[in-house]
Design an enzyme around this catalytic site. Structure first.
Site, PDB file in Angstrom:
ATOM      1  N   GLN A 100      32.753  53.211  51.045  1.00 29.37           N
ATOM      2  CA  GLN A 100      31.987  53.339  52.294  1.00 29.37           C
ATOM      3  C   GLN A 100      30.779  52.408  52.251  1.00 29.37           C
ATOM      4  OE1 GLN A 100      31.591  57.752  53.543  1.00 29.37           O
ATOM      5  NE2 GLN A 100      31.878  57.785  51.318  1.00 29.37           N
ATOM      6  N   ASN A 101      30.510  51.874  51.066  1.00 32.57           N
ATOM      7  CA  ASN A 101      29.306  51.070  50.883  1.00 32.57           C
ATOM      8  C   ASN A 101      29.462  49.688  51.497  1.00 32.57           C
ATOM      9  OD1 ASN A 101      28.464  53.263  49.458  1.00 32.57           O
ATOM     10  ND2 ASN A 101      28.832  52.367  47.439  1.00 32.57           N
ATOM     11  N   VAL A 102      28.360  49.160  51.985  1.00 32.66           N
ATOM     12  CA  VAL A 102      28.375  47.845  52.647  1.00 32.66           C
ATOM     13  C   VAL A 102      27.606  46.813  51.812  1.00 32.66           C
ATOM     14  CG1 VAL A 102      28.559  48.918  54.934  1.00 32.66           C
ATOM     15  CG2 VAL A 102      26.291  48.401  54.022  1.00 32.66           C
ATOM     16  N   HIS A 118      33.498  50.556  55.939  1.00 33.31           N
ATOM     17  CA  HIS A 118      32.426  50.420  56.927  1.00 33.31           C
ATOM     18  C   HIS A 118      31.889  49.001  57.035  1.00 33.31           C
ATOM     19  CE1 HIS A 118      31.661  54.958  56.093  1.00 33.31           C
ATOM     20  NE2 HIS A 118      32.678  54.775  56.907  1.00 33.31           N
ATOM     21  N   CYS A 147      25.151  32.716  67.159  1.00 39.16           N
ATOM     22  CA  CYS A 147      26.419  32.031  66.877  1.00 39.16           C
ATOM     23  C   CYS A 147      26.316  30.618  67.472  1.00 39.16           C
ATOM     24  CB  CYS A 147      27.567  32.792  67.548  1.00 39.16           C
ATOM     25  SG  CYS A 147      29.174  31.981  67.352  1.00 39.16           S
ATOM     26  N   CYS A 149      28.171  29.401  69.468  1.00 42.01           N
ATOM     27  CA  CYS A 149      28.559  29.461  70.905  1.00 42.01           C
ATOM     28  C   CYS A 149      27.390  29.941  71.750  1.00 42.01           C
ATOM     29  CB  CYS A 149      29.760  30.408  71.067  1.00 42.01           C
ATOM     30  SG  CYS A 149      29.329  32.164  70.976  1.00 42.01           S
ATOM     31  N   THR A 187      29.332  60.335  47.030  1.00 47.31           N
ATOM     32  CA  THR A 187      29.300  60.470  48.490  1.00 47.31           C
ATOM     33  C   THR A 187      28.996  61.906  48.881  1.00 47.31           C
ATOM     34  OG1 THR A 187      30.489  60.123  50.571  1.00 47.31           O
ATOM     35  CG2 THR A 187      31.821  60.828  48.684  1.00 47.31           C
TER      36      THR A 187
HETATM   37  C1  BV8 Z   1      34.710  57.124  63.832  1.00 50.74           C
HETATM   38  C2  BV8 Z   1      27.365  51.720  58.255  1.00 50.74           C
HETATM   39  C3  BV8 Z   1      36.150  57.378  65.725  1.00 50.74           C
HETATM   40  C4  BV8 Z   1      25.979  51.695  58.681  1.00 50.74           C
HETATM   41  C5  BV8 Z   1      28.119  53.953  58.201  1.00 50.74           C
HETATM   42  C6  BV8 Z   1      34.700  64.047  63.002  1.00 50.74           C
HETATM   43  C7  BV8 Z   1      33.883  65.136  62.734  1.00 50.74           C
HETATM   44  C8  BV8 Z   1      32.480  64.998  62.807  1.00 50.74           C
HETATM   45  C9  BV8 Z   1      31.906  63.785  63.170  1.00 50.74           C
HETATM   46  C10 BV8 Z   1      32.725  62.731  63.433  1.00 50.74           C
HETATM   47  C11 BV8 Z   1      34.111  62.846  63.345  1.00 50.74           C
HETATM   48  N1  BV8 Z   1      34.643  61.637  63.653  1.00 50.74           N
HETATM   49  C12 BV8 Z   1      33.659  60.760  63.939  1.00 50.74           C
HETATM   50  C13 BV8 Z   1      32.472  61.408  63.828  1.00 50.74           C
HETATM   51  C14 BV8 Z   1      31.169  60.815  64.071  1.00 50.74           C
HETATM   52  C15 BV8 Z   1      30.662  60.042  62.842  1.00 50.74           C
HETATM   53  C16 BV8 Z   1      30.288  60.976  61.741  1.00 50.74           C
HETATM   54  O1  BV8 Z   1      31.064  61.189  60.822  1.00 50.74           O
HETATM   55  N2  BV8 Z   1      29.065  61.466  61.802  1.00 50.74           N
HETATM   56  C17 BV8 Z   1      28.558  62.320  60.731  1.00 50.74           C
HETATM   57  C18 BV8 Z   1      27.110  61.944  60.432  1.00 50.74           C
HETATM   58  C19 BV8 Z   1      28.714  63.758  61.163  1.00 50.74           C
HETATM   59  N3  BV8 Z   1      31.639  59.099  62.374  1.00 50.74           N
HETATM   60  C20 BV8 Z   1      31.769  57.909  62.989  1.00 50.74           C
HETATM   61  O2  BV8 Z   1      31.146  57.617  63.990  1.00 50.74           O
HETATM   62  C21 BV8 Z   1      32.776  56.940  62.405  1.00 50.74           C
HETATM   63  N4  BV8 Z   1      33.621  56.452  63.441  1.00 50.74           N
HETATM   64  O3  BV8 Z   1      35.081  58.139  63.326  1.00 50.74           O
HETATM   65  O4  BV8 Z   1      35.356  56.539  64.922  1.00 50.74           O
HETATM   66  C22 BV8 Z   1      35.193  57.973  66.722  1.00 50.74           C
HETATM   67  C23 BV8 Z   1      34.579  57.132  67.626  1.00 50.74           C
HETATM   68  C24 BV8 Z   1      33.718  57.700  68.580  1.00 50.74           C
HETATM   69  C25 BV8 Z   1      33.445  59.079  68.602  1.00 50.74           C
HETATM   70  C26 BV8 Z   1      34.052  59.913  67.629  1.00 50.74           C
HETATM   71  C27 BV8 Z   1      34.939  59.363  66.721  1.00 50.74           C
HETATM   72  C28 BV8 Z   1      32.056  55.741  61.807  1.00 50.74           C
HETATM   73  C29 BV8 Z   1      31.349  56.131  60.560  1.00 50.74           C
HETATM   74  C30 BV8 Z   1      30.746  54.875  59.903  1.00 50.74           C
HETATM   75  C31 BV8 Z   1      29.275  54.905  60.096  1.00 50.74           C
HETATM   76  N5  BV8 Z   1      28.669  53.817  59.363  1.00 50.74           N
HETATM   77  N6  BV8 Z   1      27.553  52.939  57.573  1.00 50.74           N
HETATM   78  C32 BV8 Z   1      25.165  51.063  57.612  1.00 50.74           C
HETATM   79  O5  BV8 Z   1      25.475  51.266  56.416  1.00 50.74           O
HETATM   80  O6  BV8 Z   1      24.222  50.377  57.992  1.00 50.74           O
HETATM   81  S1  BV8 Z   1      28.190  55.422  57.421  1.00 50.74           S
HETATM   82  C33 BV8 Z   1      27.031  55.543  56.201  1.00 50.74           C
HETATM   83  O7  BV8 Z   1      27.213  56.837  55.656  1.00 50.74           O
HETATM   84  C34 BV8 Z   1      27.213  54.593  55.030  1.00 50.74           C
HETATM   85  O8  BV8 Z   1      28.300  53.717  55.167  1.00 50.74           O
HETATM   86  C35 BV8 Z   1      27.482  55.546  53.888  1.00 50.74           C
HETATM   87  O9  BV8 Z   1      28.298  54.997  52.943  1.00 50.74           O
HETATM   88  C36 BV8 Z   1      28.132  56.646  54.622  1.00 50.74           C
HETATM   89  C37 BV8 Z   1      28.357  57.923  53.935  1.00 50.74           C
HETATM   90  O10 BV8 Z   1      27.194  58.270  53.285  1.00 50.74           O
HETATM   91  P1  BV8 Z   1      27.262  58.331  51.679  1.00 50.74           P
HETATM   92  O11 BV8 Z   1      27.848  57.066  51.191  1.00 50.74           O
HETATM   93  O12 BV8 Z   1      27.943  59.594  51.276  1.00 50.74           O
HETATM   94  O13 BV8 Z   1      25.748  58.316  51.305  1.00 50.74           O
HETATM   95  P2  BV8 Z   1      24.724  59.553  51.375  1.00 50.74           P
HETATM   96  O14 BV8 Z   1      23.363  59.008  51.246  1.00 50.74           O
HETATM   97  O15 BV8 Z   1      25.080  60.434  52.534  1.00 50.74           O
HETATM   98  O16 BV8 Z   1      25.067  60.414  50.066  1.00 50.74           O
HETATM   99  C38 BV8 Z   1      24.854  59.871  48.791  1.00 50.74           C
HETATM  100  C39 BV8 Z   1      25.512  60.843  47.829  1.00 50.74           C
HETATM  101  O17 BV8 Z   1      25.416  60.311  46.515  1.00 50.74           O
HETATM  102  C40 BV8 Z   1      24.853  62.209  47.802  1.00 50.74           C
HETATM  103  O18 BV8 Z   1      25.869  63.204  47.758  1.00 50.74           O
HETATM  104  C41 BV8 Z   1      24.065  62.207  46.497  1.00 50.74           C
HETATM  105  O19 BV8 Z   1      24.019  63.507  45.909  1.00 50.74           O
HETATM  106  C42 BV8 Z   1      24.901  61.307  45.650  1.00 50.74           C
HETATM  107  N7  BV8 Z   1      24.188  60.566  44.597  1.00 50.74           N
HETATM  108  C43 BV8 Z   1      22.955  60.005  44.662  1.00 50.74           C
HETATM  109  N8  BV8 Z   1      22.703  59.355  43.500  1.00 50.74           N
HETATM  110  C44 BV8 Z   1      23.808  59.491  42.713  1.00 50.74           C
HETATM  111  C45 BV8 Z   1      24.756  60.262  43.410  1.00 50.74           C
HETATM  112  N9  BV8 Z   1      25.955  60.580  42.889  1.00 50.74           N
HETATM  113  C46 BV8 Z   1      26.253  60.122  41.660  1.00 50.74           C
HETATM  114  N10 BV8 Z   1      25.393  59.370  40.923  1.00 50.74           N
HETATM  115  C47 BV8 Z   1      24.167  59.040  41.420  1.00 50.74           C
HETATM  116  N11 BV8 Z   1      23.328  58.306  40.677  1.00 50.74           N
END
Ligand code: BV8
Length: 239
Positions: A100-102, A118, A147, A149, A187
Protein backbone atom coordinates in the site's frame (compact mmCIF):
# COMPACT_ATOMS: atom_id res chain seq x y z
CA UNK A 1 10.65 -13.58 19.71
CA UNK A 2 11.13 -17.28 19.10
CA UNK A 3 10.08 -18.77 15.72
CA UNK A 4 9.04 -22.28 16.68
CA UNK A 5 9.91 -25.36 14.62
CA UNK A 6 6.35 -25.78 13.39
CA UNK A 7 6.25 -22.22 12.04
CA UNK A 8 9.65 -22.63 10.37
CA UNK A 9 8.24 -25.73 8.66
CA UNK A 10 5.15 -23.78 7.54
CA UNK A 11 7.38 -21.11 6.00
CA UNK A 12 9.95 -23.37 4.34
CA UNK A 13 7.29 -25.69 2.90
CA UNK A 14 5.29 -22.81 1.38
CA UNK A 15 4.96 -22.99 -2.40
CA UNK A 16 3.12 -19.72 -3.13
CA UNK A 17 3.94 -16.74 -0.89
CA UNK A 18 2.30 -13.31 -0.76
CA UNK A 19 3.32 -10.38 1.43
CA UNK A 20 1.13 -7.32 2.07
CA UNK A 21 2.76 -4.21 3.57
CA UNK A 22 1.58 -0.87 4.92
CA UNK A 23 3.19 2.30 6.20
CA UNK A 24 4.42 0.57 9.37
CA UNK A 25 7.09 -1.27 7.36
CA UNK A 26 8.61 2.10 6.39
CA UNK A 27 8.29 3.63 9.87
CA UNK A 28 11.76 2.42 10.99
CA UNK A 29 13.21 4.12 7.90
CA UNK A 30 11.82 7.44 9.17
CA UNK A 31 8.73 7.67 6.93
CA UNK A 32 5.77 9.01 8.98
CA UNK A 33 2.78 6.69 9.05
CA UNK A 34 -0.74 7.90 8.35
CA UNK A 35 -2.49 7.27 11.58
CA UNK A 36 0.43 7.03 13.94
CA UNK A 37 1.29 9.52 16.68
CA UNK A 38 3.73 11.37 14.36
CA UNK A 39 0.94 11.92 11.82
CA UNK A 40 1.59 13.80 8.63
CA UNK A 41 2.15 17.42 7.69
CA UNK A 42 -0.01 20.23 9.14
CA UNK A 43 -3.06 19.35 11.20
CA UNK A 44 -4.89 18.01 8.11
CA UNK A 45 -5.87 14.32 8.19
CA UNK A 46 -4.39 12.43 5.24
CA UNK A 47 -7.92 11.44 4.25
CA UNK A 48 -8.71 15.14 3.68
CA UNK A 49 -5.60 15.89 1.59
CA UNK A 50 -5.36 12.66 -0.39
CA UNK A 51 -8.60 13.14 -2.36
CA UNK A 52 -9.41 14.25 -5.93
CA UNK A 53 -11.71 16.94 -4.52
CA UNK A 54 -8.86 18.46 -2.47
CA UNK A 55 -6.65 18.41 -5.58
CA UNK A 56 -9.31 20.03 -7.78
CA UNK A 57 -9.90 22.68 -5.09
CA UNK A 58 -6.25 23.52 -4.46
CA UNK A 59 -3.65 21.61 -6.53
CA UNK A 60 -0.85 23.82 -5.17
CA UNK A 61 -1.62 22.90 -1.53
CA UNK A 62 -1.77 19.20 -2.35
CA UNK A 63 1.49 19.43 -4.27
CA UNK A 64 3.09 21.28 -1.29
CA UNK A 65 2.15 18.27 0.85
CA UNK A 66 3.56 15.76 -1.64
CA UNK A 67 6.66 17.89 -2.31
CA UNK A 68 7.31 17.97 1.45
CA UNK A 69 6.81 14.16 1.71
CA UNK A 70 9.05 13.54 -1.33
CA UNK A 71 11.82 15.74 0.11
CA UNK A 72 11.49 13.91 3.44
CA UNK A 73 11.58 10.43 1.86
CA UNK A 74 14.32 11.06 -0.77
CA UNK A 75 17.34 10.61 1.57
CA UNK A 76 15.79 7.71 3.55
CA UNK A 77 16.96 4.13 3.20
CA UNK A 78 15.12 0.83 3.34
CA UNK A 79 15.28 -0.93 6.71
CA UNK A 80 15.84 -4.58 7.67
CA UNK A 81 12.15 -5.29 7.11
CA UNK A 82 12.33 -4.16 3.46
CA UNK A 83 15.51 -6.19 2.90
CA UNK A 84 13.97 -9.27 4.50
CA UNK A 85 11.04 -9.12 2.07
CA UNK A 86 13.44 -8.66 -0.86
CA UNK A 87 15.28 -11.79 0.38
CA UNK A 88 12.01 -13.74 0.59
CA UNK A 89 11.48 -12.99 -3.11
CA UNK A 90 14.72 -14.86 -3.85
CA UNK A 91 13.78 -17.83 -1.63
CA UNK A 92 10.38 -18.58 -3.16
CA UNK A 93 9.82 -19.22 -6.88
CA UNK A 94 6.19 -18.13 -6.62
CA UNK A 95 6.26 -14.84 -4.68
CA UNK A 96 4.50 -11.46 -4.84
CA UNK A 97 4.83 -8.38 -2.65
CA UNK A 98 1.64 -6.29 -2.53
CA UNK A 99 2.25 -2.89 -0.98
CA UNK A 100 0.00 0.00 0.00
CA UNK A 101 3.08 2.17 0.39
CA UNK A 102 3.90 4.84 -2.17
CA UNK A 103 7.45 5.64 -0.90
CA UNK A 104 9.40 3.38 -3.28
CA UNK A 105 11.51 1.86 -0.46
CA UNK A 106 10.66 -1.75 -1.37
CA UNK A 107 12.09 -1.24 -4.85
CA UNK A 108 15.12 0.53 -3.32
CA UNK A 109 15.65 -2.60 -1.16
CA UNK A 110 15.69 -4.83 -4.25
CA UNK A 111 12.08 -6.04 -4.46
CA UNK A 112 11.06 -6.55 -8.08
CA UNK A 113 8.00 -8.83 -7.88
CA UNK A 114 5.99 -5.92 -6.52
CA UNK A 115 2.45 -4.61 -6.88
CA UNK A 116 1.92 -0.98 -5.79
CA UNK A 117 -1.80 -0.83 -4.91
CA UNK A 118 -1.87 2.91 -4.27
CA UNK A 119 0.69 4.16 -6.81
CA UNK A 120 4.08 5.73 -6.29
CA UNK A 121 5.08 9.14 -4.92
CA UNK A 122 7.95 9.30 -7.47
CA UNK A 123 5.57 9.21 -10.44
CA UNK A 124 3.38 11.95 -11.93
CA UNK A 125 0.41 11.65 -14.28
CA UNK A 126 -0.87 14.25 -16.76
CA UNK A 127 -4.48 15.11 -15.93
CA UNK A 128 -5.27 15.39 -19.67
CA UNK A 129 -3.11 12.82 -21.44
CA UNK A 130 -2.84 10.42 -18.45
CA UNK A 131 0.82 9.83 -19.32
CA UNK A 132 2.73 8.48 -16.30
CA UNK A 133 6.33 9.62 -15.87
CA UNK A 134 9.00 9.16 -13.21
CA UNK A 135 9.98 12.41 -11.50
CA UNK A 136 12.52 12.47 -8.68
CA UNK A 137 13.06 16.25 -8.49
CA UNK A 138 13.16 17.49 -4.86
CA UNK A 139 12.08 20.09 -4.24
CA UNK A 140 9.89 20.50 -7.33
CA UNK A 141 10.75 23.71 -9.21
CA UNK A 142 7.11 24.65 -9.88
CA UNK A 143 3.96 23.76 -7.95
CA UNK A 144 1.87 22.32 -9.46
CA UNK A 145 4.31 20.85 -12.05
CA UNK A 146 3.17 21.14 -15.67
CA UNK A 147 3.09 18.62 -18.48
CA UNK A 148 4.64 19.56 -21.84
CA UNK A 149 1.07 19.75 -23.18
CA UNK A 150 0.39 22.58 -20.72
CA UNK A 151 -1.94 20.64 -18.41
CA UNK A 152 -1.03 20.17 -14.76
CA UNK A 153 0.49 16.95 -13.48
CA UNK A 154 -0.94 15.07 -10.48
CA UNK A 155 0.79 12.55 -8.26
CA UNK A 156 0.38 9.04 -9.73
CA UNK A 157 -1.26 7.96 -6.52
CA UNK A 158 -4.69 6.46 -5.76
CA UNK A 159 -6.57 8.89 -3.53
CA UNK A 160 -9.47 8.17 -1.19
CA UNK A 161 -12.66 7.83 -3.24
CA UNK A 162 -10.68 6.77 -6.34
CA UNK A 163 -10.73 3.21 -7.63
CA UNK A 164 -7.54 1.18 -7.74
CA UNK A 165 -6.38 0.12 -11.21
CA UNK A 166 -8.60 -2.92 -11.99
CA UNK A 167 -5.71 -5.09 -13.20
CA UNK A 168 -3.72 -4.29 -10.04
CA UNK A 169 -6.46 -5.10 -7.51
CA UNK A 170 -7.56 -8.17 -9.47
CA UNK A 171 -3.99 -9.54 -9.40
CA UNK A 172 -3.74 -8.78 -5.67
CA UNK A 173 -7.00 -10.63 -4.96
CA UNK A 174 -6.05 -13.61 -7.17
CA UNK A 175 -2.63 -13.87 -5.49
CA UNK A 176 -4.15 -13.64 -2.00
CA UNK A 177 -6.65 -16.40 -2.81
CA UNK A 178 -4.07 -18.73 -4.38
CA UNK A 179 -1.14 -18.42 -1.98
CA UNK A 180 -0.45 -20.88 0.84
CA UNK A 181 1.49 -18.39 2.98
CA UNK A 182 0.30 -14.78 3.45
CA UNK A 183 2.39 -12.37 5.56
CA UNK A 184 0.79 -9.00 6.41
CA UNK A 185 3.05 -6.40 8.02
CA UNK A 186 2.78 -2.80 9.20
CA UNK A 187 -0.78 -2.04 8.23
CA UNK A 188 -3.69 -0.78 10.36
CA UNK A 189 -5.97 -2.85 8.08
CA UNK A 190 -8.44 0.06 7.82
CA UNK A 191 -8.15 1.06 4.17
CA UNK A 192 -10.20 -0.90 1.66
CA UNK A 193 -9.89 -2.86 -0.51
CA UNK A 194 -6.33 -3.71 0.75
CA UNK A 195 -7.67 -4.43 4.23
CA UNK A 196 -9.71 -7.38 2.91
CA UNK A 197 -6.80 -9.27 1.32
CA UNK A 198 -5.66 -11.06 4.50
CA UNK A 199 -9.20 -12.32 5.14
CA UNK A 200 -9.45 -13.53 1.54
CA UNK A 201 -6.17 -15.44 1.93
CA UNK A 202 -7.34 -17.00 5.20
CA UNK A 203 -10.71 -18.01 3.71
CA UNK A 204 -8.94 -19.62 0.75
CA UNK A 205 -6.83 -21.76 3.10
CA UNK A 206 -3.55 -19.83 3.40
CA UNK A 207 -1.51 -19.73 6.60
CA UNK A 208 -1.61 -16.04 7.62
CA UNK A 209 1.05 -14.31 9.71
CA UNK A 210 0.63 -10.72 10.91
CA UNK A 211 3.46 -8.48 12.11
CA UNK A 212 2.43 -5.23 13.85
CA UNK A 213 3.41 -3.25 16.94
CA UNK A 214 -0.32 -3.05 17.80
CA UNK A 215 -3.44 -5.20 17.57
CA UNK A 216 -5.44 -4.54 14.39
CA UNK A 217 -8.95 -5.52 13.11
CA UNK A 218 -7.40 -8.58 11.43
CA UNK A 219 -5.33 -9.76 14.42
CA UNK A 220 -8.17 -12.04 15.50
CA UNK A 221 -8.52 -13.78 12.13
CA UNK A 222 -4.86 -14.53 11.31
CA UNK A 223 -3.07 -17.73 12.34
CA UNK A 224 -0.19 -15.97 14.13
CA UNK A 225 -0.05 -12.28 15.07
CA UNK A 226 3.43 -11.14 16.16
CA UNK A 227 3.50 -7.98 18.25
CA UNK A 228 6.68 -6.14 17.37
CA UNK A 229 8.62 -4.08 14.85
CA UNK A 230 8.67 -5.35 11.26
CA UNK A 231 12.39 -4.47 11.04
CA UNK A 232 13.06 -6.94 13.85
CA UNK A 233 10.52 -9.68 13.13
CA UNK A 234 10.52 -10.00 9.33
CA UNK A 235 14.24 -10.96 9.18
CA UNK A 236 13.44 -13.83 11.58
CA UNK A 237 10.83 -15.14 9.13
CA UNK A 238 13.48 -15.56 6.43
CA UNK A 239 14.40 -19.14 7.38
C1 BV8 B 1 -11.71 2.39 -3.46
C2 BV8 B 1 -2.47 7.22 -1.10
C3 BV8 B 1 -13.64 2.11 -4.85
C4 BV8 B 1 -2.46 8.56 -0.53
C5 BV8 B 1 -3.96 5.88 0.14
C6 BV8 B 1 -15.26 -0.23 1.93
C7 BV8 B 1 -15.52 -0.06 3.28
C8 BV8 B 1 -15.17 1.15 3.92
C9 BV8 B 1 -14.58 2.18 3.20
C10 BV8 B 1 -14.33 1.99 1.87
C11 BV8 B 1 -14.66 0.80 1.24
N1 BV8 B 1 -14.29 0.91 -0.06
C12 BV8 B 1 -13.74 2.13 -0.28
C13 BV8 B 1 -13.77 2.82 0.89
C14 BV8 B 1 -13.29 4.18 1.07
C15 BV8 B 1 -11.77 4.21 1.29
C16 BV8 B 1 -11.41 3.66 2.62
O1 BV8 B 1 -11.02 2.51 2.73
N2 BV8 B 1 -11.46 4.52 3.63
C17 BV8 B 1 -11.05 4.11 4.97
C18 BV8 B 1 -10.25 5.25 5.61
C19 BV8 B 1 -12.28 3.74 5.75
N3 BV8 B 1 -11.07 3.50 0.25
C20 BV8 B 1 -10.85 4.08 -0.94
O2 BV8 B 1 -11.29 5.18 -1.22
C21 BV8 B 1 -10.06 3.29 -1.95
N4 BV8 B 1 -10.75 3.29 -3.20
O3 BV8 B 1 -12.03 1.52 -2.72
O4 BV8 B 1 -12.34 2.61 -4.69
C22 BV8 B 1 -14.54 3.18 -4.30
C23 BV8 B 1 -14.57 4.40 -4.94
C24 BV8 B 1 -15.44 5.39 -4.45
C25 BV8 B 1 -16.23 5.18 -3.30
C26 BV8 B 1 -16.13 3.93 -2.63
C27 BV8 B 1 -15.32 2.94 -3.14
C28 BV8 B 1 -8.71 3.95 -2.19
C29 BV8 B 1 -7.83 3.77 -1.01
C30 BV8 B 1 -6.43 4.32 -1.32
C31 BV8 B 1 -6.25 5.59 -0.58
N5 BV8 B 1 -4.89 6.06 -0.74
N6 BV8 B 1 -2.74 6.34 -0.03
C32 BV8 B 1 -1.07 8.88 -0.11
O5 BV8 B 1 -0.36 7.96 0.36
O6 BV8 B 1 -0.72 10.05 -0.25
S1 BV8 B 1 -4.27 4.96 1.49
C33 BV8 B 1 -3.14 5.24 2.72
O7 BV8 B 1 -3.55 4.40 3.79
C34 BV8 B 1 -1.72 4.81 2.40
O8 BV8 B 1 -1.55 4.28 1.11
C35 BV8 B 1 -1.49 3.71 3.42
O9 BV8 B 1 -0.63 2.76 2.96
C36 BV8 B 1 -2.87 3.21 3.57
C37 BV8 B 1 -3.17 2.27 4.66
O10 BV8 B 1 -2.61 2.77 5.81
P1 BV8 B 1 -1.44 1.89 6.48
O11 BV8 B 1 -0.44 1.58 5.44
O12 BV8 B 1 -2.06 0.73 7.19
O13 BV8 B 1 -0.79 2.92 7.45
P2 BV8 B 1 -1.35 3.38 8.88
O14 BV8 B 1 -0.60 4.59 9.29
O15 BV8 B 1 -2.85 3.40 8.86
O16 BV8 B 1 -0.96 2.17 9.86
C38 BV8 B 1 0.39 1.88 10.11
C39 BV8 B 1 0.38 0.55 10.85
O17 BV8 B 1 1.73 0.14 11.05
C40 BV8 B 1 -0.27 0.63 12.22
O18 BV8 B 1 -1.07 -0.52 12.41
C41 BV8 B 1 0.91 0.61 13.18
O19 BV8 B 1 0.58 -0.06 14.40
C42 BV8 B 1 1.90 -0.20 12.42
N7 BV8 B 1 3.32 0.08 12.70
C43 BV8 B 1 3.90 1.29 12.94
N8 BV8 B 1 5.24 1.11 13.08
C44 BV8 B 1 5.49 -0.21 12.90
C45 BV8 B 1 4.27 -0.87 12.65
N9 BV8 B 1 4.20 -2.20 12.44
C46 BV8 B 1 5.34 -2.91 12.45
N10 BV8 B 1 6.56 -2.34 12.67
C47 BV8 B 1 6.67 -1.00 12.90
N11 BV8 B 1 7.87 -0.47 13.13
Amino acid sequence: MEIDKELKEKITSAKKVAVLTGAGVSAESGVPTFRGADGLWKSFRAEELATPEAFRRDPKLIWEWYDWRRSLIAPLSPNAGHFAIAEMEKRFDDFLLITQNVDGLHEKAGSRKLLELHGNIWKTRCVDEHTVRENRQTPLKELPPLCGCGAILRPHIVWFGESLEPAVIQKAIKTSQECDLFIVAGTSALVQPAASLAGMAKEAGAFVIEVNIEKTPISSIVDVSYRGKSGEILPQLVV
